[in-house]
Design a protein around this motif. Structure first.
Motif, PDB file in Angstrom:
ATOM      1  N   ARG A 101       0.832  -1.200   0.000  1.00 24.67           N
ATOM      2  CA  ARG A 101       0.000   0.000   0.000  1.00 24.67           C
ATOM      3  C   ARG A 101       0.867   1.251   0.000  1.00 24.67           C
ATOM      4  O   ARG A 101       0.499   2.293  -0.551  1.00 24.67           O
ATOM      5  CB  ARG A 101      -0.910   0.017   1.224  1.00 24.67           C
ATOM      6  N   TYR A 136      -2.545   2.407 -13.689  1.00 26.69           N
ATOM      7  CA  TYR A 136      -2.633   3.861 -13.757  1.00 26.69           C
ATOM      8  C   TYR A 136      -1.624   4.487 -12.801  1.00 26.69           C
ATOM      9  O   TYR A 136      -1.220   3.888 -11.812  1.00 26.69           O
ATOM     10  CB  TYR A 136      -4.021   4.356 -13.316  1.00 26.69           C
ATOM     11  N   GLN A 192      -1.238   8.274 -10.714  1.00 29.16           N
ATOM     12  CA  GLN A 192      -1.928   9.528 -10.393  1.00 29.16           C
ATOM     13  C   GLN A 192      -1.000  10.465  -9.641  1.00 29.16           C
ATOM     14  O   GLN A 192      -0.406  10.086  -8.632  1.00 29.16           O
ATOM     15  CB  GLN A 192      -3.178   9.259  -9.545  1.00 29.16           C
ATOM     16  N   LEU A 223      -4.699  11.551 -13.464  1.00 31.55           N
ATOM     17  CA  LEU A 223      -4.736  10.099 -13.630  1.00 31.55           C
ATOM     18  C   LEU A 223      -4.307   9.751 -15.049  1.00 31.55           C
ATOM     19  O   LEU A 223      -4.911  10.207 -16.009  1.00 31.55           O
ATOM     20  CB  LEU A 223      -6.147   9.591 -13.353  1.00 31.55           C
ATOM     21  N   LEU A 250      -3.301   6.569 -17.757  1.00 32.64           N
ATOM     22  CA  LEU A 250      -3.278   5.146 -18.062  1.00 32.64           C
ATOM     23  C   LEU A 250      -1.882   4.781 -18.546  1.00 32.64           C
ATOM     24  O   LEU A 250      -1.372   5.365 -19.503  1.00 32.64           O
ATOM     25  CB  LEU A 250      -4.322   4.811 -19.134  1.00 32.64           C
ATOM     26  N   PHE A 281      -2.366   2.934  -9.383  1.00 33.20           N
ATOM     27  CA  PHE A 281      -3.594   2.170  -9.246  1.00 33.20           C
ATOM     28  C   PHE A 281      -3.620   1.034 -10.260  1.00 33.20           C
ATOM     29  O   PHE A 281      -3.160   1.166 -11.393  1.00 33.20           O
ATOM     30  CB  PHE A 281      -4.822   3.048  -9.494  1.00 33.20           C
ATOM     31  N   GLN A 293     -14.789  -0.229 -14.588  1.00 35.07           N
ATOM     32  CA  GLN A 293     -13.496  -0.658 -14.094  1.00 35.07           C
ATOM     33  C   GLN A 293     -13.530  -0.609 -12.572  1.00 35.07           C
ATOM     34  O   GLN A 293     -13.999   0.358 -11.986  1.00 35.07           O
ATOM     35  CB  GLN A 293     -12.383   0.256 -14.620  1.00 35.07           C
ATOM     36  N   PHE A 294     -13.023  -1.640 -11.951  1.00 36.54           N
ATOM     37  CA  PHE A 294     -12.942  -1.714 -10.499  1.00 36.54           C
ATOM     38  C   PHE A 294     -11.502  -1.409 -10.086  1.00 36.54           C
ATOM     39  O   PHE A 294     -10.579  -2.110 -10.493  1.00 36.54           O
ATOM     40  CB  PHE A 294     -13.351  -3.102 -10.008  1.00 36.54           C
ATOM     41  N   PHE A 295     -11.359  -0.391  -9.291  1.00 40.92           N
ATOM     42  CA  PHE A 295     -10.036   0.063  -8.903  1.00 40.92           C
ATOM     43  C   PHE A 295      -9.599  -0.539  -7.576  1.00 40.92           C
ATOM     44  O   PHE A 295     -10.402  -0.713  -6.653  1.00 40.92           O
ATOM     45  CB  PHE A 295     -10.001   1.586  -8.772  1.00 40.92           C
ATOM     46  N   GLY A 296      -8.303  -0.807  -7.487  1.00 40.18           N
ATOM     47  CA  GLY A 296      -7.708  -1.178  -6.215  1.00 40.18           C
ATOM     48  C   GLY A 296      -7.468   0.067  -5.376  1.00 40.18           C
ATOM     49  O   GLY A 296      -7.676   1.186  -5.829  1.00 40.18           O
ATOM     50  N   PRO A 297      -6.999  -0.113  -4.146  1.00 36.93           N
ATOM     51  CA  PRO A 297      -6.783   1.018  -3.241  1.00 36.93           C
ATOM     52  C   PRO A 297      -5.554   1.843  -3.583  1.00 36.93           C
ATOM     53  O   PRO A 297      -5.377   2.936  -3.050  1.00 36.93           O
ATOM     54  CB  PRO A 297      -6.633   0.351  -1.872  1.00 36.93           C
ATOM     55  N   ARG A 351       1.015   3.910  -2.802  1.00 40.33           N
ATOM     56  CA  ARG A 351       1.633   5.235  -2.757  1.00 40.33           C
ATOM     57  C   ARG A 351       3.139   5.051  -2.754  1.00 40.33           C
ATOM     58  O   ARG A 351       3.705   4.524  -1.799  1.00 40.33           O
ATOM     59  CB  ARG A 351       1.180   5.996  -1.510  1.00 40.33           C
ATOM     60  N   TYR A 392     -16.489   8.848 -12.186  1.00 41.75           N
ATOM     61  CA  TYR A 392     -15.996   8.157 -11.013  1.00 41.75           C
ATOM     62  C   TYR A 392     -15.854   9.151  -9.874  1.00 41.75           C
ATOM     63  O   TYR A 392     -15.686  10.347 -10.084  1.00 41.75           O
ATOM     64  CB  TYR A 392     -14.615   7.533 -11.273  1.00 41.75           C
ATOM     65  N   GLU A 452      -7.822   6.827  -1.542  1.00 37.55           N
ATOM     66  CA  GLU A 452      -8.512   5.595  -1.926  1.00 37.55           C
ATOM     67  C   GLU A 452      -8.606   5.499  -3.437  1.00 37.55           C
ATOM     68  O   GLU A 452      -8.287   6.427  -4.180  1.00 37.55           O
ATOM     69  CB  GLU A 452      -9.911   5.554  -1.308  1.00 37.55           C
ATOM     70  N   GLY A 453      -9.055   4.342  -3.879  1.00 41.01           N
ATOM     71  CA  GLY A 453      -9.239   4.146  -5.310  1.00 41.01           C
ATOM     72  C   GLY A 453     -10.516   4.799  -5.797  1.00 41.01           C
ATOM     73  O   GLY A 453     -11.264   5.400  -5.050  1.00 41.01           O
ATOM     74  N   LEU A 454     -10.731   4.688  -7.088  1.00 39.18           N
ATOM     75  CA  LEU A 454     -11.894   5.303  -7.704  1.00 39.18           C
ATOM     76  C   LEU A 454     -13.106   4.384  -7.615  1.00 39.18           C
ATOM     77  O   LEU A 454     -12.987   3.170  -7.771  1.00 39.18           O
ATOM     78  CB  LEU A 454     -11.617   5.613  -9.175  1.00 39.18           C
ATOM     79  N   TRP A 462      -8.529  10.674 -18.958  1.00 36.64           N
ATOM     80  CA  TRP A 462      -9.213  11.117 -17.752  1.00 36.64           C
ATOM     81  C   TRP A 462      -9.145  12.635 -17.607  1.00 36.64           C
ATOM     82  O   TRP A 462      -8.143  13.263 -17.945  1.00 36.64           O
ATOM     83  CB  TRP A 462      -8.579  10.472 -16.524  1.00 36.64           C
TER      84      TRP A 462
END
Lengths: 118, 113
Positions: free
Chosen positions: A9, A35, A37, A43, A45, A91, A107-111, A114, B35, B41-43, B103
């Motif tokens: 993390r 990704y 950020q 953000l 890709l 991400f 799209q399902f993002f992870g946490p 950093r 989003y 945290e994530g999106l 984005w």
């Protein structure tokens, strides 16, 4: 389902060191996205895979960056050697996509991971 | 990206008030995502729009895509503290037979109690 899992993390490393970020997508998803950020660039890709095959890596900033997806349940993003400007939140996201489409489905993002490079 | 403009950059709204966030493209979109991201945290997916004139709602959040498929707006009615966060639009463009996802820079929303 646990969702998209990323590790670590948080990562703090020194310039020149190799960094490996890991991602486990949601089971059954066939596409995976990496990704980056930052405050300055927002953000971005970096690369995405469809059925474990890299489809578009045009967002990968330099040869220092590489990504692999050896199987449907695991992907890595490696930076070697790392530089301070690589500091960002990275991400991973997964999705189930029909062939030939990007971003057609949610799209399902992870946490996120950093990364701080000193 | 100059191809996609998101505005405003930040927004401070009194709780209970309505607000609108815009996302404008210089090219016709294939589709557009909205989003939400909380700090650190994530999106979280809100909605995806693909058809010109399409409108979708989820609780007190409504998103629209204009007929030309170049502009989308996200509207929150009677804002609540839980709406605070960063809202991002993601635009999908077609290039030859490929797709490109870009984005927006994000809109930071603060809700004042």
């Amino acid at each position: 389902d646990a969702g998209v899992i990323q590790s670590p993390r948080h990562e703090v490393t020194e310039m020149g060191q190799e960094v490996t970020l890991r991602c486990k997508p949601i089971s059954g998803h066939n596409s995976l996205f990496w990704y980056r950020q930052t405050m300055m660039r927002g953000l971005e890709l970096l690369i995405y895979f469809n059925n474990n095959v890299p489809i578009d890596d045009s967002g990968m900033p330099e040869d220092r960056f590489s990504a692999k997806m050896p199987n449907a349940s695991f992907s890595t993003l490696k930076i070697q050697p790392s530089e301070p400007r690589d500091s960002a939140v990275y991400f991973c996201a997964s999705s189930f996509l029909g062939s030939g489409s990007i971003g057609y489905n949610e799209q399902f993002f992870g946490p996120g991971t950093r990364l701080t490079v000193l | 990206s100059q191809e996609l403009e998101q505005s405003p950059q930040s927004l401070i709204v009194q709780e209970g008030k309505n607000l609108t966030i815009n996302c404008t493209s210089s090219k016709t979109l294939y589709g557009l995502y909205w989003y939400k991201q909380k700090y650190g945290e994530g999106l979280i997916f809100l909605m995806m729009l693909q058809k010109g004139g399409e409108e979708k709602s989820h609780e007190k959040i409504t998103a629209k895509l204009d007929e030309k498929k170049q502009q989308s707006s996200l509207h929150i009615t009677a804002s609540q503290p839980s709406h605070a966060g960063i809202y991002l639009c993601g635009a999908v463009f077609t290039m030859d037979s490929n797709y490109q996802l870009i984005w927006g820079a994000g809109t930071k929303l603060i809700i004042k109690p």
